[in-house]
Design a protein around this motif. Structure first.
Motif, PDB file in Angstrom:
ATOM      1  N   GLN A 291     -20.836   6.612  -6.560  1.00 12.60           N
ATOM      2  CA  GLN A 291     -21.297   5.438  -7.289  1.00 12.60           C
ATOM      3  C   GLN A 291     -20.875   4.168  -6.565  1.00 12.60           C
ATOM      4  O   GLN A 291     -19.879   4.147  -5.838  1.00 12.60           O
ATOM      5  N   ASN A 292     -21.657   3.102  -6.753  1.00  8.96           N
ATOM      6  CA  ASN A 292     -21.255   1.774  -6.296  1.00  8.96           C
ATOM      7  C   ASN A 292     -20.295   1.203  -7.334  1.00  8.96           C
ATOM      8  O   ASN A 292     -20.702   0.857  -8.442  1.00  8.96           O
ATOM      9  N   ARG A 293     -19.011   1.156  -6.988  1.00  8.27           N
ATOM     10  CA  ARG A 293     -17.984   0.809  -7.964  1.00  8.27           C
ATOM     11  C   ARG A 293     -17.443  -0.604  -7.754  1.00  8.27           C
ATOM     12  O   ARG A 293     -16.242  -0.832  -7.630  1.00  8.27           O
ATOM     13  N   GLY A 294     -18.342  -1.565  -7.667  1.00  8.15           N
ATOM     14  CA  GLY A 294     -17.907  -2.959  -7.632  1.00  8.15           C
ATOM     15  C   GLY A 294     -17.349  -3.383  -6.291  1.00  8.15           C
ATOM     16  O   GLY A 294     -17.908  -3.084  -5.246  1.00  8.15           O
ATOM     17  N   LYS A 295     -16.217  -4.048  -6.316  1.00 10.94           N
ATOM     18  CA  LYS A 295     -15.661  -4.685  -5.127  1.00 10.94           C
ATOM     19  C   LYS A 295     -14.326  -4.049  -4.752  1.00 10.94           C
ATOM     20  O   LYS A 295     -13.592  -3.562  -5.602  1.00 10.94           O
ATOM     21  N   ALA A 296     -14.030  -4.099  -3.460  1.00 10.97           N
ATOM     22  CA  ALA A 296     -12.754  -3.575  -2.976  1.00 10.97           C
ATOM     23  C   ALA A 296     -12.272  -4.421  -1.817  1.00 10.97           C
ATOM     24  O   ALA A 296     -13.070  -5.059  -1.112  1.00 10.97           O
ATOM     25  N   GLN A 297     -10.980  -4.428  -1.614  1.00  7.69           N
ATOM     26  CA  GLN A 297     -10.413  -5.108  -0.459  1.00  7.69           C
ATOM     27  C   GLN A 297      -9.481  -4.159   0.290  1.00  7.69           C
ATOM     28  O   GLN A 297      -8.716  -3.416  -0.320  1.00  7.69           O
ATOM     29  N   TYR A 298      -9.597  -4.175   1.605  1.00  6.38           N
ATOM     30  CA  TYR A 298      -8.703  -3.435   2.483  1.00  6.38           C
ATOM     31  C   TYR A 298      -7.994  -4.469   3.347  1.00  6.38           C
ATOM     32  O   TYR A 298      -8.634  -5.314   3.982  1.00  6.38           O
ATOM     33  N   ARG A 299      -6.699  -4.377   3.392  1.00  6.82           N
ATOM     34  CA  ARG A 299      -5.954  -5.300   4.245  1.00  6.82           C
ATOM     35  C   ARG A 299      -4.782  -4.549   4.856  1.00  6.82           C
ATOM     36  O   ARG A 299      -4.238  -3.612   4.271  1.00  6.82           O
ATOM     37  N   GLY A 300      -4.390  -4.960   6.035  1.00  2.82           N
ATOM     38  CA  GLY A 300      -3.295  -4.262   6.686  1.00  2.82           C
ATOM     39  C   GLY A 300      -2.978  -4.864   8.035  1.00  2.82           C
ATOM     40  O   GLY A 300      -3.519  -5.904   8.436  1.00  2.82           O
ATOM     41  N   PHE A 301      -2.076  -4.184   8.742  1.00  7.13           N
ATOM     42  CA  PHE A 301      -1.685  -4.657  10.068  1.00  7.13           C
ATOM     43  C   PHE A 301      -1.278  -3.468  10.931  1.00  7.13           C
ATOM     44  O   PHE A 301      -1.006  -2.367  10.427  1.00  7.13           O
ATOM     45  N   GLU A 302      -1.226  -3.710  12.231  1.00  4.22           N
ATOM     46  CA  GLU A 302      -0.804  -2.708  13.215  1.00  4.22           C
ATOM     47  C   GLU A 302       0.123  -3.372  14.221  1.00  4.22           C
ATOM     48  O   GLU A 302      -0.135  -4.502  14.657  1.00  4.22           O
ATOM     49  N   LEU A 303       1.185  -2.680  14.584  1.00 12.32           N
ATOM     50  CA  LEU A 303       2.154  -3.170  15.560  1.00 12.32           C
ATOM     51  C   LEU A 303       2.436  -2.070  16.572  1.00 12.32           C
ATOM     52  O   LEU A 303       2.454  -0.883  16.222  1.00 12.32           O
ATOM     53  N   GLY A 304       2.683  -2.452  17.802  1.00 11.14           N
ATOM     54  CA  GLY A 304       3.004  -1.450  18.807  1.00 11.14           C
ATOM     55  C   GLY A 304       3.652  -2.059  20.032  1.00 11.14           C
ATOM     56  O   GLY A 304       3.547  -3.262  20.288  1.00 11.14           O
ATOM     57  N   ALA A 305       4.351  -1.213  20.778  1.00  8.14           N
ATOM     58  CA  ALA A 305       4.997  -1.647  22.015  1.00  8.14           C
ATOM     59  C   ALA A 305       5.098  -0.467  22.959  1.00  8.14           C
ATOM     60  O   ALA A 305       5.092   0.698  22.534  1.00  8.14           O
ATOM     61  N   GLY A 306       5.205  -0.774  24.255  1.00  6.48           N
ATOM     62  CA  GLY A 306       5.341   0.266  25.256  1.00  6.48           C
ATOM     63  C   GLY A 306       6.149  -0.216  26.439  1.00  6.48           C
ATOM     64  O   GLY A 306       6.246  -1.425  26.707  1.00  6.48           O
ATOM     65  N   TYR A 307       6.739   0.739  27.137  1.00  7.51           N
ATOM     66  CA  TYR A 307       7.563   0.423  28.304  1.00  7.51           C
ATOM     67  C   TYR A 307       7.293   1.471  29.369  1.00  7.51           C
ATOM     68  O   TYR A 307       7.248   2.672  29.068  1.00  7.51           O
ATOM     69  N   ASP A 308       7.096   1.030  30.625  1.00  8.10           N
ATOM     70  CA  ASP A 308       6.691   1.953  31.683  1.00  8.10           C
ATOM     71  C   ASP A 308       7.407   1.588  32.983  1.00  8.10           C
ATOM     72  O   ASP A 308       7.247   0.474  33.496  1.00  8.10           O
ATOM     73  N   ILE A 309       8.220   2.524  33.489  1.00 10.80           N
ATOM     74  CA  ILE A 309       8.851   2.386  34.801  1.00 10.80           C
ATOM     75  C   ILE A 309       8.673   3.706  35.536  1.00 10.80           C
ATOM     76  O   ILE A 309       8.027   4.628  35.042  1.00 10.80           O
TER      77      ILE A 309
END
Length: 647
Positions: free
Chosen positions: A511-529
């Motif tokens: 069913q079409n159930r009105g309105k929705a919101q998705y919110r979020g974030f992503e974080l990352g790091a890397g190290y290479d030797i």
């Protein structure tokens, strides 16, 4: 044991060369919002990483993309994903810019697609180019295949889990050719030792009816008459037989199913032609077929089909499509693009002994896109397009009234995108994107009973989404990092709603159930030797139905964390560990069923001997019990060995 293997492998003589990616990107298969800007690294999975991590299937590779949660759908024994809360059924999957998803339900079993034929996977998390013509809430996934550069290139690998890949290619003057073959024969896997063994559908810890067999081939031939033009014809064949292990949970009943046939064939043509010094025509043509047979049996003997659970369902679908883009370099700093796209989808289905029902529709679009390079550091792109769907023929079979034609429907929407890309220096990269997208309800969403699990909804409407995305990546010497935040506002969202049938509370309706919101974030790091590579990524999402806060979003955990570590201490050994974790996810919209959070560790030790790479590894090292879908536990600790050869 690992120390003993280290000593044995290290004792072998060799001349060491660091592992390098011998694949090359098929550039005609790329589609990007910014053609002339760098792609964010966390939105890609390259062939080098897939080889190093023993990744065999596309679903396994996608699990390393921040914000993307891979799902193993137990009832169909297939792999999909959630990307920032959006189901893979609502995210178009492309191979070299050509749609791979099935016409009827918009899905493709990503476990059936071998990673060995790819040079790279590109994930557009928030907004994809309107020139693709896709039916999407914004994101898209493009699987980019290989293109050889040398007169002869070869790669071969095989492991004790019976996965194998062979890649052959070569370039000779103006011509090139590439053939990729993959074969897998997977036996019934074993569950973790702590899993209860009292189910009749287990043989000790062996998961009965979980085996599968896959054969895949991809081939292309290309001709480049000059430095600007190229023409390629290609073919992709995916053929599988897969068994669906019975449900082991307490919130439903077991079903006994086998797919004796799961087959996709696709032939395509790509071209780019420079019509004038400032004018280029790019085109794609394709024809795709999907044949699918599902046998459902009465009981665990898999021998009779006489009761309500006994039937054979047959799909025979095809799609025809064309895409053309005209690129006009109006100046050295500006490209204006005009594109048109059309896709004709046909779904033909029936159970054995019943007539064939046909559903057909067309999806088309027209888009204009402008990319302006305002300075060496700053670029902007804007696009707008008209996207429409037209139903042609809708048939439904009912045992009482027979085959009947249903009213068709049509819909259309305006989609748009605007983005800014900024490089203040070589060390930093920013991008901000705003887009409006629309997703037409699939054939299956509107008309399917979902094998008795759902009630059809022919009036299911179109979902509309406004997506806002901010992304940043930077690096300094050997350290790199990235961050991203997003907000998606979805109107007329389509959700599974249970409790619509008093006779069975588990039956649902879309069913079409009105309105929705998705919110979020992503974080990352890397190290290479020289002796160490380390990466870590964290993703968070918060999803809310604005009209019914109690309605749960399915198969979408709030938290995900991945970490990768490779040590190269001595004797050219490579010691690798891979960690993945995610939190709880709901399996029903009322929150009554869910899967628990879990973490898994994979590890391996490898060494390269001339052109041969030898490796021993283990999956699910801690032998943890975990599920992607409630009632369908995944494999326990599994040891393997592999060998690969490059020429």
């Amino acid at each position: 044991m690992m120390l003993l293997l280290s000593a044995v492998v290290a004792a072998l003589p060799l001349t060491f060369n660091p592992p390098t990616d011998t694949t090359h990107v098929f550039h005609l298969g790329e589609v990007m919002v910014f053609d002339r800007q760098k792609t964010f690294k966390d939105n890609q999975v390259n062939a080098d990483f897939m080889k190093s991590s023993d990744i065999q299937r596309v679903s396994e590779a996608l699990n390393w993309v921040p914000g993307l949660i891979v799902q193993e759908t137990g009832g169909r024994s297939e792999a999909g994903f959630m990307l920032r809360g959006i189901s893979s059924a609502d995210v178009p999957i492309y191979i070299d810019g050509v749609p791979m998803t099935a016409p009827y339900d918009g899905t493709v079993d990503l476990y059936r697609l071998p990673a060995g034929m790819l040079s790279r996977i590109d994930v557009s998390k928030s907004a994809s180019s309107l020139l693709l013509g896709g039916n999407t809430l914004g994101p898209s996934v493009n699987l980019v295949t290989r293109q050889p550069q040398k007169p002869f290139e070869m790669h071969f690998d095989i492991n004790t889990l019976w996965h194998s890949n062979l890649n052959l290619g070569g370039r000779w003057g103006h011509w090139f050719g590439q053939v990729d073959v993959s074969y897998a024969n997977i036996a019934n896997f074993r569950l973790p030792h702590s899993y209860p063994t009292d189910s009749p559908y287990l043989d000790g810890h062996k998961r009965l009816n979980s085996r599968s067999r896959d054969f895949d081939i991809s081939a292309k031939v290309g001709y480049s008459p000059n430095a600007t033009d190229e023409y390629v014809i290609g073919y992709t064949h995916v053929n599988a037989k897969k068994h669906v292990p019975p449900y082991l949970g307490n919130n439903g009943r077991a079903q006994f199913r086998i797919y004796p046939e799961w087959k996709k064939d696709e032939i395509y043509f790509h071209s780019t032609t420079k019509l004038a010094p400032a004018l280029t025509l790019k085109s794609r043509l394709w024809y795709d077929t999907f044949d699918n047979t599902l046998d459902s049996y009465d009981d665990f003997t898999y021998s009779t089909q006489k009761g309500k659970q006994g039937w054979t369902s047959i799909y025979s679908d095809y799609a025809l499509g064309a895409n053309a883009n005209l690129v006009w370099a109006t100046s050295d700093r500006n490209d204006l693009k005009v594109g048109a796209n059309y896709k004709y989808d046909v779904h033909r289905s029936h159970n054995v002994g019943e007539p064939v029902a046909h559903i057909s529709e067309g999806i088309y679009s027209f888009a204009v896109e402008d990319e302006a390079r305002l300075s060496p550091q700053l670029s902007a792109t804007a696009s707008v397009g008209w996207f429409a769907r037209q139903g042609y023929k809708i048939e439904e079979y009912n045992a009482k009234r027979g085959l009947a034609e249903m009213p068709n429907s049509h819909d259309g929407n305006v989609n748009a995108l605007a983005a800014i890309d900024y490089h203040p220096s070589a060390l930093h990269h920013f991008r901000f994107t705003v887009s409006r997208s629309s997703l037409f309800a699939r054939m299956k969403d509107r008309y399917s009973y979902k094998l008795g699990k759902a009630i059809p909804n022919p009036n299911l409407g179109t979902e509309k989404s406004v997506n806002i995305d901010a992304a940043y990546e930077g690096h300094w010497q050997n350290l790199r990092w990235h961050a991203g935040a997003f907000y998606n506002f979805i109107n007329d969202i389509i959700q599974e709603v249970t409790g619509v049938d008093d006779s069975d509370p588990k039956i649902y309706q879309l069913q079409n159930r009105g309105k929705a919101q998705y919110r979020g974030f992503e974080l990352g790091a890397g190290y290479d030797i020289s002796w160490l590579t380390a990466n870590a990524n964290y993703s968070f999402i918060d999803q809310k139905n604005m009209d019914n806060h109690d309605l749960k979003f399915l198969y979408s955990p709030r938290n995900k964390f991945t970490a990768f570590l490779e040590l190269r201490p001595v004797w050219q050994l490579r010691l690798q560990g891979r960690f993945q974790a995610q939190s709880k996810a709901y399996s029903s919209s009322d929150g009554s069923t869910s899967t628990g959070g879990f973490a898994t560790i994979d590890a391996s030790i490898a060494r390269k001997l001339w052109k041969t790479d030898i490796k021993v590894g283990v999956l699910n090292l801690a032998d943890k019990i975990y599920e992607y879908s409630e009632g369908y536990p995944m494999r326990g600790r599994t040891w393997y060995a592999s060998v690969s050869f490059d020429l």
